[in-house]
Motif scaffolding. Structure first.
Motif: not given
Length: 463
Positions: A155, A159, A162
């Protein structure tokens, strides 16, 4: 009218570009040396060529030269590409052009994310040449499957990054505080990680298939592999690099040196060898090395029309058929001679390029228009009412990009692939169509002519 609660995409892009440059200077110290050299050459060039300074001032592009950068990243999956498009959109950067590098022995296809409006480019012209690995070009099916599985596990965006992209899309922008956090979080995606995500045995297999495949698959993210300042005299930079302790690549990529620069010329210094730790089955780390990141320099010329680009491609292919540049530079003189001889066919003064329909130009009304009137742009130019300046080529050249990649990923092991462009597949992964650069430049030129005619008509009506 109350001020916007959002930081503009142009300002976010400028902040990100500055942060990226500072990070890369720390990670690759030779980049700082390169920046100092380019600044010195640009200053000397402007002093020695007052007409160049005048043209840059007339088109309001002088100030952007020192700030101009392009970077390059290589992505491994369609999902990474789709998300990267959304990230760059927050910074006012959009996909322009499709490039198939398989024709030059590099298993990727690419686009360039960049600002597209004239005002946005003048504020900050940061570009990122973004490549997607073509796993379908890996001949070894087992290795291809392993590479796919490895990439599927990573990834590359935090987070927080995103979430901030989603917030920008939902709210129509980011506040100054959120924009600062966005820059920090996204910058981490491009950071160098000296611990590989694969063991050394798999790294070697990937490396043997193609060094670029190893560079994409073996790490936690798409580390920025070069940042490129813009010079006004690339031949001077190439000649002076050794005196600054930098080893340049053997030949400058692109067209030969000309009085009227066309498209894009690029050179680079050799990629640095960096220590890497490879995990083993017992959780221990083994020390090895990886070579991928380098410094690049570019000199930009005029954007060519389809007719001009066809002539450029013909002349470049003609020169390379006569003397294809050897990776070690052993035939550099022969290649330069072939290039110069071939490109003698391409006009080398601005008005001849313009009248032959080979390049795109920006038309502006002169401060003193005299008595010139009418809608014939050629007559207005002859009368001195309208001036023309070359529109800078803001994009890239696949053969040149591949030449840079290959010289920094191993001179002795250039793998051949059959040309296999697939723009439809790339755009499907991207989640959007790429902008056609020819149509874009033509639109800029057409709009500038219309502005001139409208301004002169208004002047005439008021007289």
């Amino acid at each position: 009218m109350s001020p916007s609660p959002f930081m503009s995409p142009d300002a976010i892009r400028a902040a990100f570009s500055a942060a990226m440059s500072a990070m890369y200077r720390d990670e690759v110290p030779a980049y700082g040396t390169l920046m100092a050299l380019v600044a010195d050459v640009n200053e000397a060039t402007l002093v020695g060529q007052p007409e160049l300074r005048a043209s840059l001032e007339a088109t309001e592009t002088l100030d952007r030269i020192s700030e101009e950068r392009h970077g390059a990243i290589r992505l491994g999956t369609e999902a990474e590409l789709a998300m990267m498009r959304r990230v760059f959109a927050v910074m006012g950067m959009f996909p322009v052009g499709y490039y198939d590098l398989s024709e030059a022995g590099v298993p990727v296809h690419s686009t360039a994310f960049r600002p597209v409006g004239e005002a946005a480019l003048n504020i900050n012209p940061f570009r990122v040449f973004t490549s997607l690995l073509r796993l379908d070009l890996i001949a070894d099916e087992g290795l291809r499957a392993t590479a796919e599985q490895t990439l599927a596990r990573r990834q590359i965006f935090s987070d927080a990054a995103t979430a901030l992209v989603g917030k920008a899309e939902r709210d129509g922008g980011l506040s100054h505080d959120d924009a600062g956090l966005f820059v920090t979080e996204v910058l981490d995606t491009f950071r160098w990680h000296n611990e590989a995500s694969v063991d050394q045995a798999l790294y070697i297999r990937l490396h043997d298939a193609h060094r670029l495949i190893a560079d994409v698959v073996s790490f936690k993210g798409p580390h920025i592999n070069h940042l490129t300042p813009r010079t006004l005299d690339i031949d001077a930079v190439q000649a002076q690099m050794p005196s600054r302790g930098i080893v340049p690549k053997a030949v400058v990529e692109g067209p030969p040196s000309r009085a009227c620069p066309i498209l894009l010329r690029q050179t680079s210094f050799k990629a640095v060898e960096e220590r890497v730790s490879f995990p083993d089955d017992n959780g221990n780390l083994k020390t090895g090395s990886h070579t991928a990141r380098f410094g690049e320099i570019e000199q930009r010329g005029i954007a060519l029309t389809p007719k001009g680009r066809a002539l450029y491609d013909k002349l470049l292919n003609q020169a390379r058929a006569s003397a294809r540049p050897a990776p070690d530079g052993s035939n550099a003189d022969a290649y330069h001679a072939a290039l110069a001889q071939s490109f003698a066919e391409f006009p080398d003064d601005w008005n001849s390029i313009r009248k032959a329909g080979l390049g795109y130009f920006l038309y502006t009304v002169n401060d003193t228009v005299g008595g010139a009137r009418g809608s014939d742009i050629e007559a207005l130019i002859e009368a001195g009412a309208v001036r023309f300046d070359a529109i800078v080529y803001e994009d890239f050249l696949p053969v040149s990009a591949a030449g840079i990649f290959q010289s920094n990923l191993g001179d002795d092991a250039v793998q051949e692939f059959s040309a296999s462009p697939n723009q439809r597949l790339f755009e499907k992964a991207l989640g959007a169509a790429v902008l056609n650069e020819f149509e874009h430049y033509a639109g800029i030129e057409r709009a500038s002519i219309e502005r001139c005619l409208a301004a002169l008509k208004a002047f005439s009506d008021a007289a």
